[in-house]
Write an enzyme that holds these catalytic residues in place. Structure first.
Site, PDB file in Angstrom:
ATOM      1  N   TYR A 261      -1.230   5.652  -4.676  1.00  0.00           N
ATOM      2  CA  TYR A 261      -2.147   6.794  -4.599  1.00  0.00           C
ATOM      3  C   TYR A 261      -1.446   7.914  -5.338  1.00  0.00           C
ATOM      4  O   TYR A 261      -0.311   8.270  -5.001  1.00  0.00           O
ATOM      5  CB  TYR A 261      -2.425   7.184  -3.147  1.00  0.00           C
ATOM      6  CG  TYR A 261      -3.485   6.330  -2.499  1.00  0.00           C
ATOM      7  CD1 TYR A 261      -4.680   6.059  -3.150  1.00  0.00           C
ATOM      8  CD2 TYR A 261      -3.310   5.806  -1.212  1.00  0.00           C
ATOM      9  CE1 TYR A 261      -5.661   5.280  -2.551  1.00  0.00           C
ATOM     10  CE2 TYR A 261      -4.287   5.034  -0.605  1.00  0.00           C
ATOM     11  CZ  TYR A 261      -5.456   4.777  -1.292  1.00  0.00           C
ATOM     12  OH  TYR A 261      -6.422   4.013  -0.706  1.00  0.00           O
TER      13      TYR A 261
ATOM     14  N   LYS B  46      -7.434   0.240 -10.064  1.00  0.00           N
ATOM     15  CA  LYS B  46      -8.221  -0.343  -8.964  1.00  0.00           C
ATOM     16  C   LYS B  46      -9.365   0.588  -8.616  1.00  0.00           C
ATOM     17  O   LYS B  46      -9.160   1.795  -8.441  1.00  0.00           O
ATOM     18  CB  LYS B  46      -7.329  -0.551  -7.736  1.00  0.00           C
ATOM     19  CG  LYS B  46      -8.043  -1.126  -6.512  1.00  0.00           C
ATOM     20  CD  LYS B  46      -7.031  -1.537  -5.450  1.00  0.00           C
ATOM     21  CE  LYS B  46      -7.655  -2.181  -4.232  1.00  0.00           C
ATOM     22  NZ  LYS B  46      -8.202  -1.225  -3.272  1.00  0.00           N
TER      23      LYS B  46
ATOM     24  N   ARG C  36     -14.806 -13.872   1.120  1.00  0.00           N
ATOM     25  CA  ARG C  36     -14.705 -14.394   2.487  1.00  0.00           C
ATOM     26  C   ARG C  36     -14.548 -15.906   2.539  1.00  0.00           C
ATOM     27  O   ARG C  36     -14.621 -16.504   3.603  1.00  0.00           O
ATOM     28  CB  ARG C  36     -15.954 -13.993   3.298  1.00  0.00           C
ATOM     29  CG  ARG C  36     -16.074 -12.496   3.542  1.00  0.00           C
ATOM     30  CD  ARG C  36     -14.943 -11.977   4.439  1.00  0.00           C
ATOM     31  NE  ARG C  36     -15.032 -10.545   4.661  1.00  0.00           N
ATOM     32  CZ  ARG C  36     -14.473  -9.618   3.864  1.00  0.00           C
ATOM     33  NH1 ARG C  36     -13.778  -9.966   2.793  1.00  0.00           N
ATOM     34  NH2 ARG C  36     -14.595  -8.332   4.133  1.00  0.00           N
TER      35      ARG C  36
ATOM     36  N   HIS D 269     -13.450  -0.792  -2.732  1.00  0.00           N
ATOM     37  CA  HIS D 269     -12.646  -0.483  -1.557  1.00  0.00           C
ATOM     38  C   HIS D 269     -13.248  -1.114  -0.297  1.00  0.00           C
ATOM     39  O   HIS D 269     -13.204  -0.544   0.795  1.00  0.00           O
ATOM     40  CB  HIS D 269     -12.542   1.044  -1.397  1.00  0.00           C
ATOM     41  CG  HIS D 269     -11.225   1.534  -0.865  1.00  0.00           C
ATOM     42  ND1 HIS D 269     -10.235   2.019  -1.675  1.00  0.00           N
ATOM     43  CD2 HIS D 269     -10.739   1.634   0.400  1.00  0.00           C
ATOM     44  CE1 HIS D 269      -9.196   2.397  -0.933  1.00  0.00           C
ATOM     45  NE2 HIS D 269      -9.475   2.165   0.322  1.00  0.00           N
TER      46      HIS D 269
ATOM     47  N   SER E 254       0.830  -1.215   0.000  1.00  0.00           N
ATOM     48  CA  SER E 254       0.000   0.000   0.000  1.00  0.00           C
ATOM     49  C   SER E 254       0.856   1.253   0.000  1.00  0.00           C
ATOM     50  O   SER E 254       1.916   1.298   0.630  1.00  0.00           O
ATOM     51  CB  SER E 254      -0.887  -0.013   1.250  1.00  0.00           C
ATOM     52  OG  SER E 254      -1.418   1.276   1.483  1.00  0.00           O
TER      53      SER E 254
ATOM     54  N   THR F 149      -4.881   3.163  -7.518  1.00  0.00           N
ATOM     55  CA  THR F 149      -6.207   3.165  -6.878  1.00  0.00           C
ATOM     56  C   THR F 149      -6.903   4.489  -7.188  1.00  0.00           C
ATOM     57  O   THR F 149      -6.372   5.572  -6.924  1.00  0.00           O
ATOM     58  CB  THR F 149      -6.071   2.963  -5.365  1.00  0.00           C
ATOM     59  OG1 THR F 149      -5.498   1.674  -5.154  1.00  0.00           O
ATOM     60  CG2 THR F 149      -7.430   3.024  -4.669  1.00  0.00           C
TER      61      THR F 149
HETATM   62  C1  FNR Z   1      -8.130  -0.731   2.458  1.00  0.00           C
HETATM   63  N1  FNR Z   1      -8.066  -0.663   1.061  1.00  0.00           N
HETATM   64  C2  FNR Z   1      -7.019   0.029   0.478  1.00  0.00           C
HETATM   65  N2  FNR Z   1      -6.926   0.067  -0.876  1.00  0.00           N
HETATM   66  C3  FNR Z   1      -5.891   0.695  -1.486  1.00  0.00           C
HETATM   67  O1  FNR Z   1      -5.833   0.705  -2.699  1.00  0.00           O
HETATM   68  N3  FNR Z   1      -4.927   1.294  -0.713  1.00  0.00           N
HETATM   69  C4  FNR Z   1      -4.960   1.311   0.645  1.00  0.00           C
HETATM   70  O2  FNR Z   1      -4.076   1.842   1.284  1.00  0.00           O
HETATM   71  C5  FNR Z   1      -6.057   0.680   1.261  1.00  0.00           C
HETATM   72  N4  FNR Z   1      -6.171   0.673   2.624  1.00  0.00           N
HETATM   73  C6  FNR Z   1      -7.178  -0.041   3.237  1.00  0.00           C
HETATM   74  C7  FNR Z   1      -7.226  -0.106   4.615  1.00  0.00           C
HETATM   75  C8  FNR Z   1      -8.199  -0.891   5.244  1.00  0.00           C
HETATM   76  C9  FNR Z   1      -8.204  -0.971   6.712  1.00  0.00           C
HETATM   77  C10 FNR Z   1      -9.123  -1.622   4.448  1.00  0.00           C
HETATM   78  C11 FNR Z   1     -10.140  -2.520   5.096  1.00  0.00           C
HETATM   79  C12 FNR Z   1      -9.093  -1.528   3.083  1.00  0.00           C
HETATM   80  C13 FNR Z   1      -9.003  -1.429   0.234  1.00  0.00           C
HETATM   81  C14 FNR Z   1      -8.488  -2.842   0.000  1.00  0.00           C
HETATM   82  O3  FNR Z   1      -7.374  -2.834  -0.845  1.00  0.00           O
HETATM   83  C15 FNR Z   1      -9.561  -3.738  -0.662  1.00  0.00           C
HETATM   84  O4  FNR Z   1     -10.076  -3.114  -1.788  1.00  0.00           O
HETATM   85  C16 FNR Z   1     -10.694  -4.107   0.299  1.00  0.00           C
HETATM   86  O5  FNR Z   1     -10.228  -4.313   1.600  1.00  0.00           O
HETATM   87  C17 FNR Z   1     -11.376  -5.367  -0.189  1.00  0.00           C
HETATM   88  O6  FNR Z   1     -12.513  -5.616   0.545  1.00  0.00           O
HETATM   89  P1  FNR Z   1     -12.609  -6.657   1.770  1.00  0.00           P
HETATM   90  O7  FNR Z   1     -11.970  -7.948   1.341  1.00  0.00           O
HETATM   91  O8  FNR Z   1     -11.906  -6.015   2.904  1.00  0.00           O
HETATM   92  O9  FNR Z   1     -14.071  -6.761   1.962  1.00  0.00           O
END
Ligand code: FNR
Length: 411
Positions: A143, A284, A343, A308, A119, A169
């Site tokens: 980002y 993304k 899940r 997300h 990330s 993203t």
């Molecule tokens: C994220 N997600 C995310 N996406 C991204 O592109 N950069 C990031 O820094 C983050 N940070 C982030 C933090 C937390 C705490 C969560 C829960 C999610 C989104 C992540 O990559 C992904 O798209 C989702 O988490 C997928 O959904 P599920 O599996 O958590 O339901």
């Protein structure tokens, strides 16, 4: 088998196998703020819930008598054969879950061969994570900063530490309305968390001495934010921001907040990235078939269909619902990966049957991390793989290629 054999020897799994228990156990291991940040979604969390329930629109139709003694779960992505169709989604601020944060995840991911997407908002640098992974596959999630130089610097660092793809993203130009975080009045970044990629970056460090770009230069932080920042600074442990002195640390937080994303980004900006890297570029956050088609026109190499994890636009569509239309639009011309709501093995099976090349796991591995660090992540990932492999076999599929549209029924 490992779980049952462990049971014979009197051992229980390190992390709960069921998802509800996994989340509950993780909640007990984290601060209220950490749990809210990871588990929460935007608004009423309708989309977060729908990401899970929408899988119920499709059902698997198991076929019999196919000799499923062996299954090959491998897939090919960007010229590399991967042992499973799972990836680890980029997750920011993992120090909220465990002190070893991203490095623990990197080690666990490397063990499984599932690509780990670092990330932009990681708690540990991409270099530290890469060093923990040997030759195992990793990608970098970008980002898109307001500063072109920062974008270039991140991309060249990602190349230098062996990342094999850049994931841009698009859905987080602004932070969503995250009710749980708002209730606790807690934003991790204000506490200097999740900004390790920045504070370790030579361009970012140089920019700390320069005035903030654009309108932000004229808008100093308001009094309330400043007060929060000052309180936070006093609580920072030594070395938290890579040895930056506290005045610089405050500047780092301000600069990060002012420049981490570029809300003015448009399709034409993608050319900038294309010119600067030969790595595959994935987008993304794509949720609309028209955007998927457009991605092809703009030379994109792959898509991550994602909302997300329901953290951005509450009331938006579940990703699995959008997948079929996007797969049709792309028509096999680039890989389509999906995340948000995966899940278990059946979810992954359904996504692949609807045309996804691979799926991303998000929150579940964070829960494993919170409970037992690296070992917890490894177990969660192993459970996903085992569950998926069993689903495949019991549905009558010996290879990923056999998981096609005929294996499920639905709208
Ligand atoms: C994220 N997600 C995310 N996406 C991204 O592109 N950069 C990031 O820094 C983050 N940070 C982030 C933090 C937390 C705490 C969560 C829960 C999610 C989104 C992540 O990559 C992904 O798209 C989702 O988490 C997928 O959904 P599920 O599996 O958590 O339901």
């Amino acid at each position: 088998r490992a779980i049952y054999m462990g049971g014979l020897a009197g051992r229980r799994p390190t992390v709960p196998v069921g998802m509800a228990d996994l989340e509950a156990a993780a909640a007990r291991c984290m601060s209220a703020e950490g749990y809210a940040y990871i588990a929460g979604g935007a608004g009423r969390e309708d989309t977060m819930a729908r990401n899970l329930s929408a899988f119920g629109h499709w059902q698997i139709k198991p076929r019999m008598l196919f000799d499923v003694a062996e299954q090959d779960t491998s897939v090919e992505l960007f010229g590399r054969r991967l042992p499973t169709p799972f990836l680890l989604c980029p997750i920011g601020v993992l120090e909220m879950a465990h002190p070893e944060a991203d490095v623990a995840v990197a080690r666990a991911a490397a063990d499984t061969g599932m690509p780990y997407i670092f990330s932009s908002q990681a708690s540990r640098t991409m270099e530290d994570c890469a060093a923990a992974m040997g030759d195992a596959p990793r990608w970098f999630q970008l980002y898109w900063s307001k500063s072109d130089e920062m974008v270039e610097s991140f991309v060249s660092r990602a190349e230098a530490c062996g990342c094999e793809a850049i994931v841009v993203t698009l859905d987080t130009t602004l932070l969503g309305w995250r009710t749980r975080d708002l209730e606790l009045a807690h934003l991790p970044f204000l506490h200097g968390k999740g900004i390790a990629q920045y504070t370790s970056d030579p361009v970012f460090r140089r920019q700390l001495a320069e005035p903030l770009p654009g309108p932000d230069a004229k808008q100093p932080l308001n009094r309330h934010t400043l007060r929060v920042l000052m309180q936070v600074l006093r609580k920072w442990p030594d070395g938290m921001l890579d040895g930056l002195r506290s005045g610089q640390a405050l500047a780092a937080v301000r600069r990060f907040i002012a420049t981490y994303s570029r809300p003015t980004l448009t399709w034409d900006d993608l050319a900038f990235l294309r010119e600067r890297t030969k790595l595959p570029i994935l987008l993304k956050g794509i949720l609309d078939p028209e955007d998927a088609r457009k991605s092809l026109d703009y030379g994109v190499d792959g898509l991550l269909v994602s909302n997300h994890g329901g953290r951005q636009v509450d009331g938006s569509v579940a990703t699995i619902e959008q997948l079929p239309g996007i797969v049709t639009a792309v028509d096999g011309r680039m890989p389509v990966i999906m995340d948000s709501g995966i899940r278990g093995g059946a979810d992954a099976f359904k996504a692949l049957a609807l045309g996804a090349t691979a799926v991303g796991i998000g929150r579940p591995y964070c829960y494993g991390l919170a409970i037992a660090g690296e070992a917890g992540v490894r177990e969660v990932l192993a459970n996903f793989h085992a569950d998926f492999q069993l689903t495949m076999a019991l549905a009558g599929c010996r290879s990923i290629a056999e998981i096609d549209r005929d294996r499920i029924t639905g709208p």
